[in-house]
Design an enzyme around this catalytic site. Structure first.
Site, PDB file in Angstrom:
ATOM      1  N   ARG A 293     -10.837   0.351 -12.491  1.00 27.43           N
ATOM      2  CA  ARG A 293     -11.277   0.067 -11.846  1.00 27.43           C
ATOM      3  C   ARG A 293     -10.968  -1.050 -10.722  1.00 27.43           C
ATOM      4  O   ARG A 293     -10.958  -1.538  -9.588  1.00 27.43           O
ATOM      5  CB  ARG A 293     -12.640   0.295 -10.714  1.00 27.43           C
ATOM      6  CG  ARG A 293     -14.366   0.958 -11.928  1.00 27.43           C
ATOM      7  CD  ARG A 293     -14.847   1.240 -11.007  1.00 27.43           C
ATOM      8  NE  ARG A 293     -15.889   2.271 -12.293  1.00 27.43           N
ATOM      9  CZ  ARG A 293     -16.255   2.349 -13.182  1.00 27.43           C
ATOM     10  NH1 ARG A 293     -16.901   0.707 -13.714  1.00 27.43           N
ATOM     11  NH2 ARG A 293     -16.759   2.920 -14.129  1.00 27.43           N
TER      12      ARG A 293
ATOM     13  N   LYS B  81       0.912   2.360  -0.328  1.00 25.56           N
ATOM     14  CA  LYS B  81       0.722   3.486  -0.326  1.00 25.56           C
ATOM     15  C   LYS B  81       0.913   3.941  -2.080  1.00 25.56           C
ATOM     16  O   LYS B  81       2.244   3.374  -2.385  1.00 25.56           O
ATOM     17  CB  LYS B  81       1.032   4.537  -0.061  1.00 25.56           C
ATOM     18  CG  LYS B  81       0.836   4.614   1.473  1.00 25.56           C
ATOM     19  CD  LYS B  81       1.499   6.040   1.657  1.00 25.56           C
ATOM     20  CE  LYS B  81       0.967   6.234   3.366  1.00 25.56           C
ATOM     21  NZ  LYS B  81       1.440   7.630   3.687  1.00 25.56           N
TER      22      LYS B  81
ATOM     23  N   GLU C  11      15.577   5.874   4.536  1.00 25.81           N
ATOM     24  CA  GLU C  11      14.618   4.971   4.824  1.00 25.81           C
ATOM     25  C   GLU C  11      14.818   3.866   5.584  1.00 25.81           C
ATOM     26  O   GLU C  11      14.173   3.843   6.823  1.00 25.81           O
ATOM     27  CB  GLU C  11      13.759   5.138   3.563  1.00 25.81           C
ATOM     28  CG  GLU C  11      13.129   5.950   2.695  1.00 25.81           C
ATOM     29  CD  GLU C  11      12.133   6.052   3.169  1.00 25.81           C
ATOM     30  OE1 GLU C  11      11.950   5.593   4.648  1.00 25.81           O
ATOM     31  OE2 GLU C  11      11.309   7.146   2.434  1.00 25.81           O
TER      32      GLU C  11
ATOM     33  N   LYS D 206       8.302  -1.540  10.103  1.00 27.58           N
ATOM     34  CA  LYS D 206       7.539  -0.911   8.702  1.00 27.58           C
ATOM     35  C   LYS D 206       6.078  -1.709   8.683  1.00 27.58           C
ATOM     36  O   LYS D 206       4.608  -1.294   8.962  1.00 27.58           O
ATOM     37  CB  LYS D 206       7.386  -0.636   7.283  1.00 27.58           C
ATOM     38  CG  LYS D 206       6.359   0.469   6.763  1.00 27.58           C
ATOM     39  CD  LYS D 206       6.693   0.872   5.162  1.00 27.58           C
ATOM     40  CE  LYS D 206       5.772   1.454   4.913  1.00 27.58           C
ATOM     41  NZ  LYS D 206       5.980   2.572   3.702  1.00 27.58           N
TER      42      LYS D 206
ATOM     43  N   GLU E 127      -3.987   5.133   7.479  1.00 34.41           N
ATOM     44  CA  GLU E 127      -2.797   6.438   8.315  1.00 34.41           C
ATOM     45  C   GLU E 127      -3.862   6.981   9.015  1.00 34.41           C
ATOM     46  O   GLU E 127      -3.998   8.551   8.437  1.00 34.41           O
ATOM     47  CB  GLU E 127      -2.232   7.066   6.920  1.00 34.41           C
ATOM     48  CG  GLU E 127      -1.059   8.287   8.050  1.00 34.41           C
ATOM     49  CD  GLU E 127      -0.436   8.352   7.170  1.00 34.41           C
ATOM     50  OE1 GLU E 127       0.594   8.569   5.810  1.00 34.41           O
ATOM     51  OE2 GLU E 127      -0.007  10.084   7.225  1.00 34.41           O
TER      52      GLU E 127
ATOM     53  N   ARG F 162       0.230   4.837  11.968  1.00 31.27           N
ATOM     54  CA  ARG F 162       1.244   5.264  10.603  1.00 31.27           C
ATOM     55  C   ARG F 162       1.726   5.973  10.139  1.00 31.27           C
ATOM     56  O   ARG F 162       2.931   6.209   9.340  1.00 31.27           O
ATOM     57  CB  ARG F 162       0.037   4.516   9.395  1.00 31.27           C
ATOM     58  CG  ARG F 162       0.754   4.763   8.273  1.00 31.27           C
ATOM     59  CD  ARG F 162       0.246   3.846   6.930  1.00 31.27           C
ATOM     60  NE  ARG F 162       0.712   3.380   5.786  1.00 31.27           N
ATOM     61  CZ  ARG F 162       0.982   3.221   4.794  1.00 31.27           C
ATOM     62  NH1 ARG F 162       0.224   2.026   4.209  1.00 31.27           N
ATOM     63  NH2 ARG F 162       1.609   3.108   3.869  1.00 31.27           N
TER      64      ARG F 162
ATOM     65  N   ASN G 283       6.167   8.824   8.424  1.00 32.65           N
ATOM     66  CA  ASN G 283       6.156  10.226   7.410  1.00 32.65           C
ATOM     67  C   ASN G 283       7.636  11.063   8.690  1.00 32.65           C
ATOM     68  O   ASN G 283       8.187  12.542   7.613  1.00 32.65           O
ATOM     69  CB  ASN G 283       5.017  11.039   7.892  1.00 32.65           C
ATOM     70  CG  ASN G 283       4.143  10.424   6.934  1.00 32.65           C
ATOM     71  OD1 ASN G 283       4.295   9.606   5.606  1.00 32.65           O
ATOM     72  ND2 ASN G 283       2.983  10.081   7.168  1.00 32.65           N
TER      73      ASN G 283
ATOM     74  N   HIS H 118       9.671  13.530   6.686  1.00 39.48           N
ATOM     75  CA  HIS H 118       8.607  13.892   4.999  1.00 39.48           C
ATOM     76  C   HIS H 118       7.899  15.350   4.847  1.00 39.48           C
ATOM     77  O   HIS H 118       8.271  15.516   3.591  1.00 39.48           O
ATOM     78  CB  HIS H 118       8.047  12.619   5.350  1.00 39.48           C
ATOM     79  CG  HIS H 118       8.490  11.325   4.701  1.00 39.48           C
ATOM     80  ND1 HIS H 118       8.947  10.505   5.569  1.00 39.48           N
ATOM     81  CD2 HIS H 118       8.158  10.634   3.589  1.00 39.48           C
ATOM     82  CE1 HIS H 118       9.317   9.568   4.753  1.00 39.48           C
ATOM     83  NE2 HIS H 118       9.071   9.396   3.318  1.00 39.48           N
TER      84      HIS H 118
ATOM     85  N   HIS I 170       9.497  16.458   1.523  1.00 40.55           N
ATOM     86  CA  HIS I 170       8.965  17.274   0.371  1.00 40.55           C
ATOM     87  C   HIS I 170       9.052  18.308  -0.324  1.00 40.55           C
ATOM     88  O   HIS I 170       8.772  18.791  -0.426  1.00 40.55           O
ATOM     89  CB  HIS I 170       7.434  16.941   0.918  1.00 40.55           C
ATOM     90  CG  HIS I 170       7.035  14.999   1.150  1.00 40.55           C
ATOM     91  ND1 HIS I 170       5.274  14.497   0.891  1.00 40.55           N
ATOM     92  CD2 HIS I 170       7.909  13.445   0.125  1.00 40.55           C
ATOM     93  CE1 HIS I 170       5.807  12.888   0.850  1.00 40.55           C
ATOM     94  NE2 HIS I 170       7.059  12.854   0.636  1.00 40.55           N
TER      95      HIS I 170
ATOM     96  N   HIS J 287      14.733  11.514  -2.901  1.00 38.76           N
ATOM     97  CA  HIS J 287      13.268  11.085  -1.833  1.00 38.76           C
ATOM     98  C   HIS J 287      14.980  10.899  -0.552  1.00 38.76           C
ATOM     99  O   HIS J 287      14.381  11.299   0.187  1.00 38.76           O
ATOM    100  CB  HIS J 287      12.798   9.770  -2.446  1.00 38.76           C
ATOM    101  CG  HIS J 287      11.791  10.183  -1.257  1.00 38.76           C
ATOM    102  ND1 HIS J 287      10.536  11.428  -1.056  1.00 38.76           N
ATOM    103  CD2 HIS J 287      11.518   9.326  -0.375  1.00 38.76           C
ATOM    104  CE1 HIS J 287      10.369  10.370  -0.014  1.00 38.76           C
ATOM    105  NE2 HIS J 287      10.225   9.421   0.532  1.00 38.76           N
TER     106      HIS J 287
END
Lengths: 361, 361
Positions: free
Chosen positions: B118, B140, B182, B224, B234, B238, B242, B245, B249, B262
């Site tokens: 955890r 993330k 990026e 960033k 987000e 934030r 993306n 993205h 994606h 990517h």
């Protein structure tokens, strides 16, 4: 109906306890923020309660996923079936997951909710005594790994918990006894009054007297919520809730998940902790006998399985989450209602306890 | 060496940027709180840097796990190898994980750290330009699911990030270009000055001029970090990060993870966002050309793959995390350096963009 608030600042949530709560639509719907719901349940519970719960949710996009039943299915692989369903049916980040079942469903659904799109809300509808008094409070979610129980997981709080005591009528005796082990645990940790109440009321509980059950659930949840509110992520006092668990997890892992029920394993574990505490001179043999008598009356085992040698115990206990700098920290007792966390015990006495409890052929 | 602080209250952490940082032992060791360390890396990076990093950690119980290289291995199954190692070698909750590699290793190691017992601490040593400017900031973490990229994960912050620009010397050209995508993104979102600097310095970057690279990394991380500090999970701004993205994606998932890098996918995606924005009348054709020119100079694709029909795009885009109440929210542009989040675009124009970008045979 009783409502109990678990106080965790912006993560606070209510636990509703009472009879026939699964007929009260608003209890559930007022905690669903958006239009999408996925119910996660298992093959045993689905025929009993899935239609009933689905019927409350007709105003939502609602679907369900039915997993196999049992601790041996609490794995990453099976959890992935929840993600398969969520993604193939295009559930968005606005979905609320509902865990309908016992501790396995609750732990796995909670963890899935913590991870899906990096976190979506979830609701617990625990249908076993054990999950009503244990997994519904405190936000521990997890799956098992072949090498250790609950080793992969997250701290993640539900929106609410709906504990309908009617669902306990469909529970088999062994499952009921397993839940009683966790109930008795709260007495042992820091509530001597409750332990004495349990000694007097154990047969009413075994006979599923609904008032006695509701009281036991409420008091257990309250005791647990008080501890969790002090220490959400187990830096400190929350570890007391693990009384019997380091021994018990070793039994569960060592015997193969699901062969010993969780409550059975921790009952034996708690008695082993009491026995070691008595060997340390911290509590009397008389108190240990009282604990053993209550477990026996509840229908719980008081010996560890024949297969669990002292060596096997030690090896499994040393991967437990409570290990710190190589020492196994244990929750031990300075009397009934006085649990402590300690690494200051005699390792030879631990060995004696492990040997003494192993069931002979 | 530059040190940049990511401000997230008690989860704040430093990013160290400079040359030959992997020779500086204390940068790493001062962020390791206890005695146990596991390095997670991949088959490509291990022969290059594993010994070097291990040599800094001789005072700890230190082990490593070497995973296969590539986006197609960013799965729950492969992540389980990290848990196998941790448990079979009896690593406790006191372990610190070190991610040594690109974005895949960083995302997967960070998520494993979030889940193991955890939650245990972790450190990022990103070895690609893309991971130095992107995955090292913002916490993330995730793995992919066959039906969607980064769908299973957590927000989880590292103890520190060590970005050694020397590691970029072993990067192949395609990986370098992917990272530049990026970098350019930060200019497009809210930093026109930086975009113009990039137009002037793109060949220096392609030639791996270490000063130019260090500046680009620092400015990207700062841009960033400023956004993440305003909105860690987000809920709001934030989402600007993306840009490109949702389109990207879809390409990555649709083409099979790892076939398009990517950065390649999001470069095309950003250009598609710019094209749609121009069709909406929000930016000029001239600006779209400037963006395309910069991507071409960086060695990035400016068309979507032949296999990606408009229909396939829409189907894949509709399981994106940015979908809200059935509408695909997109990051679009009101000019270079002025990104906005919008669901107020013309769906037919989106269709036109998807068709226009599909590479012809």
């Amino acid at each position: 109906m009783k409502t109990l608030q678990v106080e965790l600042a912006e993560r606070s949530y209510p636990i509703y306890i009472g009879t026939d709560l699964l007929s009260q639509k608003e209890l559930l719907t007022k905690h669903i923020k958006r239009q999408e719901v996925l119910i996660v349940t298992n093959e045993t519970i689905a025929p009993l309660y899935l239609d009933k719960v689905s019927a409350l949710l007709t105003e939502f996009k609602c679907d369900s996923v039915v997993l196999p039943d049992g601790e041996s299915y609490k794995t990453l692989e099976v959890m992935n079936h929840i993600f398969d369903k969520l993604l193939s049916e295009q559930f968005s980040r606005q979905v609320t997951l509902i865990a309908l079942g016992g501790g396995v469903i609750g732990d796995m659904t909670g963890f899935a909710a913590a991870c899906y799109q990096r976190g979506v809300p979830f609701i617990q509808i625990p249908t076993t005594l054990l999950s009503q008094v244990d997994s519904s409070v405190g936000g521990k979610t997890a799956v098992n790994h072949a090498l250790g129980k609950n080793m992969i997981g997250a701290f993640y709080q539900p929106q609410c918990v709906v504990a309908d005591t009617n669902t306990l009528n469909t529970l088999d005796d062994r499952q009921l006894a397993s839940g009683l082990a966790e109930v008795i645990k709260y007495g042992l940790i820091n509530d001597l009054d409750f332990f004495e109440w349990l000694e007097k009321n154990i047969s009413a509980l075994k006979q599923r007297d609904s008032q006695a059950l509701a009281y036991a659930i409420e008091r257990s949840c309250q005791d647990k919520a008080d501890i969790v509110a002090k220490d959400e992520t187990e830096q400190d006092v929350r570890a007391l809730l693990n009384l019997g668990h380091t021994f018990g997890h070793a039994i569960e892992t060592g015997m193969g998940y699901g062969n010993w029920l969780h409550g059975e394993a921790i009952a034996t574990g708690m008695l082993m902790a009491a026995d070691l505490s008595a060997r340390q001179g911290w509590m009397s043999a008389d108190e240990v006998s009282r604990i053993a008598d209550l477990f026996l009356a509840a229908g719980l085992p008081v010996q560890s399985p024949q297969e669990m040698s002292a060596q096997k115990f030690l090896s499994l206990m040393s991967v437990d989450k409570k290990v710190q700098d190589g020492v196994i920290r244990l929750v031990l007792l300075k009397g009934i209602g006085k649990a402590i966390i300690s690494d200051d015990y005699d390792v030879e006495k631990l060995q004696e306890t492990l040997v003494a409890f192993q069931e002979k052929q």
